[in-house]
Design a protein around this motif. Structure first.
Motif, PDB file in Angstrom:
ATOM      1  N   SER A   1      10.145 -20.589  11.525  1.00 23.36           N
ATOM      2  CA  SER A   1       9.473 -20.398  12.790  1.00 23.36           C
ATOM      3  C   SER A   1       8.139 -20.159  12.515  1.00 23.36           C
ATOM      4  O   SER A   1       7.772 -19.482  11.502  1.00 23.36           O
ATOM      5  N   ASN A   2       6.991 -20.371  13.374  1.00 20.55           N
ATOM      6  CA  ASN A   2       5.714 -19.903  13.353  1.00 20.55           C
ATOM      7  C   ASN A   2       5.203 -19.145  14.400  1.00 20.55           C
ATOM      8  O   ASN A   2       3.962 -18.766  14.562  1.00 20.55           O
ATOM      9  N   GLY A   3       6.168 -18.552  15.278  1.00 14.23           N
ATOM     10  CA  GLY A   3       5.814 -17.862  16.381  1.00 14.23           C
ATOM     11  C   GLY A   3       5.824 -18.598  17.675  1.00 14.23           C
ATOM     12  O   GLY A   3       5.897 -18.104  18.938  1.00 14.23           O
ATOM     13  N   THR A   4       5.591 -20.035  17.652  1.00 11.58           N
ATOM     14  CA  THR A   4       5.549 -20.911  18.691  1.00 11.58           C
ATOM     15  C   THR A   4       7.014 -21.539  19.018  1.00 11.58           C
ATOM     16  O   THR A   4       7.553 -21.677  17.919  1.00 11.58           O
ATOM     17  N   ASP A   5       6.806 -22.430  19.820  1.00 10.59           N
ATOM     18  CA  ASP A   5       8.174 -23.226  19.913  1.00 10.59           C
ATOM     19  C   ASP A   5       7.938 -24.540  19.472  1.00 10.59           C
ATOM     20  O   ASP A   5       8.853 -25.231  19.602  1.00 10.59           O
TER      21      ASP A   5
ATOM     22  N   THR B   1      15.282 -18.934  13.698  1.00 14.59           N
ATOM     23  CA  THR B   1      14.454 -17.721  13.604  1.00 14.59           C
ATOM     24  C   THR B   1      15.030 -16.405  13.251  1.00 14.59           C
ATOM     25  O   THR B   1      14.187 -15.537  12.484  1.00 14.59           O
TER      26      THR B   1
ATOM     27  N   GLU C   1      17.232 -16.714  19.732  1.00 15.75           N
ATOM     28  CA  GLU C   1      16.152 -16.103  20.586  1.00 15.75           C
ATOM     29  C   GLU C   1      15.869 -16.926  21.821  1.00 15.75           C
ATOM     30  O   GLU C   1      16.145 -18.284  21.725  1.00 15.75           O
TER      31      GLU C   1
ATOM     32  N   PHE D   1       9.541 -16.630   5.207  1.00 20.70           N
ATOM     33  CA  PHE D   1       9.092 -15.461   5.808  1.00 20.70           C
ATOM     34  C   PHE D   1      10.142 -14.323   5.650  1.00 20.70           C
ATOM     35  O   PHE D   1       9.532 -13.358   5.449  1.00 20.70           O
TER      36      PHE D   1
ATOM     37  N   TYR E   1      20.713 -13.531  16.470  1.00 19.21           N
ATOM     38  CA  TYR E   1      20.932 -13.731  17.880  1.00 19.21           C
ATOM     39  C   TYR E   1      20.189 -15.061  18.067  1.00 19.21           C
ATOM     40  O   TYR E   1      19.163 -15.474  17.425  1.00 19.21           O
TER      41      TYR E   1
ATOM     42  N   ASN F   1      13.704 -17.876  24.210  1.00 20.68           N
ATOM     43  CA  ASN F   1      12.756 -19.023  23.994  1.00 20.68           C
ATOM     44  C   ASN F   1      12.613 -20.082  23.057  1.00 20.68           C
ATOM     45  O   ASN F   1      11.911 -20.902  22.980  1.00 20.68           O
ATOM     46  N   CYS F   2      13.651 -19.887  22.134  1.00 18.35           N
ATOM     47  CA  CYS F   2      13.464 -20.803  21.049  1.00 18.35           C
ATOM     48  C   CYS F   2      14.386 -21.895  20.916  1.00 18.35           C
ATOM     49  O   CYS F   2      15.551 -22.113  21.553  1.00 18.35           O
TER      50      CYS F   2
END
Lengths: 553, 316
Positions: A46-50, A395, A424, A220, A422, A426-427
């Motif tokens: 993940s880079n924070g966006t979808d 994520t 996420e 990460f 869990y 919006n992921c």
């Protein structure tokens, strides 16, 4: 005697061909592509966006075996896998180049092969009368066709075996669940020690270094995966086979390589001469140099075994060996014939495995939750390549490999373990990364409504019920815009016997999607006060009870 | 222009803090066996009423400066070359419109003012409840801080290794908890919460925002929440609390997600007194200032003033 000597164009081609440093070019290509592969592996997070910018799953999409098995198992064409057609077409043109120039496992095995000096089964040695090779090597080479046929037939009949025998699944899964977490841990440990105990003058240098490593090389977060030892052992076994013979896996076992080999038999690029020269003056003949043991007992080159490494071309002192595009005529090799007995044996194995596996598979345990978007278990088992890409990209490190909880055939498939992580809200990264679509990519609005399971409270553990203590951390974290966990303010007694008013949580089943964040964040040490169960495994009594608590819906 | 009661509000606290930091350094280097103790101090005697500013406006960046004006700008709160922590609520994977995190423009404006006041370093972080990469990105705060292109201002993910246990000597509900090192070592700790609904606490405002700088299993704070929050807030005492009520979340907090639950108010509430800020912010939800148990307990235990009649309210 070179028949084309009279043709000026062809002899020009020949001299140009001979000048190119093929081995050097091949090694450079292998190195660059290996680094690219490792880069893609690192990007699979993940880079924070979808959006995933890049992922290592490309390796599956270009592998013809993956396409064939997935199509056979699911009995439908899968658009995701069309790039494999390009690889297959190039193989028809250039032979088994993928194995020699592209495959990351092949490259790593070459490196290992250089470092491992001894061989238990020597490369094909040619005795002075120029005839017999080691028969063991030839018999063994049939094993990969056995495995190939077995996998394909088993896929057709309903058990996807590719996860255990695809070189890419073996490599990526071991990297994901074992090698990468280990690397992260072992590199981070000294820096953590320094940050605790070293003076500022030291950490002033070590911390920026660590920050750079974290940003560019390391994962990460420190991941943890169950059953990692098994996947690691399989990869180690593949490398250990280098002790027996060079490129042992590629020569004798790899089913992807076997499929490439079958296509390579028709390739237009052929080696001239197609056999070891009778008058060979070299220290080691082409057959002895060959890392794939591709020369048969008559010293003919078998195109289905040749991985185009060009060692024989570069190593020929007379610069006689080369490759040409030739439309007609096989290089003078004996036509390959997989014996009928062997074919029948592999077909039998391929048929038997689904029968055996299906007969011992049990019902799914109630707490075995599949990733979002997975509807029917049999279809999922057909499509899942056990590659570990979803495990890597998740994520929160929620997806974990299954051992035998889902039956024999469920081995290495992913499950969501809410106590570890869990889903996420919006992921959708797992859906984006799955090479075969076993985890479908759902539109976000659909994913928001997809029910993976339902949260059920354990009143013996949940603090407001069991101890009269206030909590509802579960309700706090529920991500639904209209929360799936509500509470009822109840008068009860705490553990000291005092009368208290506490908010006791319950699930609104019509809203819950089973993401598991309530379980992850539950502050009780040990087992959580809530668990996520499969929709069909929630007892009816519980459903009735919670329904009564809802004010009105 | 400085009001007397705003003149170096940290004097008594800074002495204690300096001693504490020395102990912290000694403990980290292994010289001390036990973690350092932070004494719970009663609120410094006020020479006048604490000031609370209520600012309304639609240009959020300018609104922050407008709200800080009656308090003397950022100069009373930031010393030249000092280390500043601006602690927003950045806990959730939600967009700014969804009112689950502090508005990125409010954070950006505050950071800018701190830099202009001469801060040596301004750190923006939060221990988010959702994945930090998502929360930092979706909230828009990381991008907002980075858009300043100032090397002194950082918005980076928190580092698990930097949580240190702190003993709370006169703590009523907890005696020890882990706190983030950067928050403990700040010269100025600026509290920048968003005002929103919370199932357990009813509302989460300035006092609860401290949850973002503590380690451990935070769900355990939920048992005896009011007393535990006061214990925690005694360790990391903000010199300034600015409650983001540009838009507030009325229901389904603290994560929200439904725009129907959001009410736009274009308001900021600023005060050096965290309890006063919370008390006033509570009224924005049509509740009385003493409606939250946490606010009542904090006032009782001396963290600040809850009675709005005892506060000088300045509206700009």
């Amino acid at each position: 005697m070179n028949r084309q000597q009279g043709n000026p164009v062809k002899s020009q081609f020949k001299s140009i061909f001979a000048e190119i440093p093929w081995t050097w070019l091949r090694r450079l290509t292998q190195l660059v592509l290996l680094l690219l592969f490792l880069y893609l592996f690192r990007m699979t997070e993940s880079n924070g966006t979808d959006h995933l910018n890049a992922a290592a799953n490309i390796i599956f999409r270009i592998d013809p075996l993956t396409s064939v098995c997935t199509i056979l198992a699911s009995r439908q064409l899968i658009p995701l896998l069309w790039p494999a057609v390009i690889t297959a077409a190039l193989t028809l043109l250039l032979g088994r180049f993928f194995c020699g120039w592209i495959c990351p496992l092949g490259t790593l095995l070459d490196v290992a092969g250089h470092l491992i000096p001894r061989r238990l089964l020597h490369d094909c040695k040619v005795p002075s009368d120029g005839r017999q090779c080691q028969p063991a090597a030839l018999t063994l080479s049939k094993a990969r066709y056995f495995l190939l046929t077995m996998i394909m037939l088993s896929a057709l009949l309903g058990v996807q075996l590719i996860g255990f025998l695809s070189p890419f699944s073996i490599l990526l899964r071991a990297m994901t669940v074992a090698l990468d977490p280990f690397l992260t841990w072992i590199v981070s440990a000294p820096f953590t020690w320094l940050v605790r105990y070293a003076p500022d003058s030291v950490t002033g240098i070590s911390e920026p270094i660590f920050a750079w490593l974290k940003g560019h090389i390391l994962a990460f977060a420190q991941g943890t995966f169950l059953w990692s030892g098994i996947s690691l052992s399989i990869l180690i076994a593949v490398f250990a086979l280098e002790l027996v013979d060079r490129r042992f896996w590629c020569r004798y076992l790899c089913p992807s390589g076997a499929l490439f080999g079958i296509l390579a038999r028709f390739s237009l690029l052929k080696r001239i001469p197609g056999r070891v020269c009778r008058s060979c003056q070299a220290e080691t003949s082409c057959a002895e140099k060959c890392r794939m043991g591709a020369f048969n007992e008559n010293e003919d080159l078998l195109p289905e075994s040749c991985n185009m490494c060009m060692d024989c071309v570069s190593g020929c002192p007379l610069k006689r060996a080369g490759f040409r595009f030739k439309l007609s005529g096989q290089s003078a090799a004996a036509p390959y014939a997989q014996s009928r007995r062997l074919f029948l044996a592999s077909a039998a194995a391929g048929a038997a495995i689904p029968l055996v596996a299906r007969s011992v598979s049990a019902e799914l345990p109630p707490a075995l939750i599949r990733p979002p978007g997975v509807r029917l278990e049999p279809e999922f088992l057909d499509l899942c390549l056990r590659c570990g890409e979803c495990l890597k990209v998740c994520t929160t490190n929620a997806l974990q490999p299954v051992l035998f909880e889902a039956g024999l055939t469920g081995l290495f498939t992913p499950r969501l373990i809410p106590r570890m992580g869990y889903c996420e809200y919006n992921c959708r990264l797992c859906g984006q990364v799955c090479p075969s679509g076993a985890i479908p990519l759902l539109p976000l609005t659909e994913k928001h409504k997809f029910v993976m399971g339902l949260a059920v409270f354990n009143k013996k553990l949940c603090l407001p019920y069991a101890k009269g203590e206030s909590c509802i951390t579960c309700e706090e974290h529920c991500p639904l815009p209209q929360k799936a966990i509500e509470f009822k303010e109840v008068e009860t007694k705490d553990t000291s016997g005092n009368k208290v008013k506490v908010k006791q949580p319950f699930t609104v089943f019509s809203r819950c999607i089973g993401c598991g964040i309530c379980v992850t964040k539950c502050p009780i040490e040990g087992d959580a006060g809530v668990e996520v169960l499969r929709k069909d495994a929630v007892p009816i009594a519980v459903k009735e009870e919670y329904k009564k608590l809802e004010p009105s819906l | 222009m400085h009001d007397d009661d705003n003149k170096d509000p940290q004097t008594a606290d800074s002495l204690n803090r300096r001693r504490f930091l020395a102990g912290l350094a000694a403990w980290s280097a292994g010289a001390l066996a036990a973690p350092p103790v932070f004494n719970l101090l009663p609120a410094a005697a006020q020479t006048g009423k604490p000031v609370l500013v209520v600012a309304k406006g639609t240009d959020y960046e300018a609104l922050v400066a407008k709200a800080m004006e009656p308090l003397g700008g950022l100069e009373p709160f930031v010393k030249k070359g000092g280390r500043v922590v601006v602690k927003p609520n950045m806990g959730w994977d939600r967009t700014p419109e969804q009112a689950a995190n502090t508005h990125p423009l409010v954070v950006k404006a505050m950071v800018k003012l701190c830099l202009a006041a001469g801060a040596g370093k301004v750190m923006v972080f939060d221990r988010s409840c959702n994945d930090c990469r998502r929360a930092y990105a979706s909230s828009g705060i990381m991008a907002a801080v980075e858009s300043l292109h100032d090397p002194r201002a950082t918005c980076v993910y928190m580092d698990d290794r930097k949580f240190l246990p702190v003993a709370i000597k006169n703590g009523k509900a907890i005696n020890e908890w882990e706190f983030y090192r950067d928050a403990l070592e700040a010269d100025s700790y600026i509290n920048l919460p968003i005002a929103k609904h919370h199932g357990l606490a009813r509302l989460t405002l300035g006092l609860k925002n401290v949850m973002g700088v503590i380690g451990g299993r935070r769900g355990q704070i939920h048992q005896s929440l009011p007393d535990k929050l006061v214990d925690l807030n005694s360790v990391v005492k903000p010199c300034l609390t600015l409650v983001d009520a540009t838009r507030i979340l009325l229901r389904n907090g603290p994560s929200g997600g439904n725009l129907d639950d959001v009410k736009v108010l274009h308001t900021l509430v600023a005060s050096p007194d965290i309890v006063a800020a919370d008390a006033f912010a509570t009224t924005l939800f049509d509740m009385s200032p003493d409606a939250l148990e946490t606010t009542r307990v904090a006032a009782q235990r001396g963290l600040g003033i809850m009675d709005l009649h005892k506060i000088k309210i300045v509206r700009v």
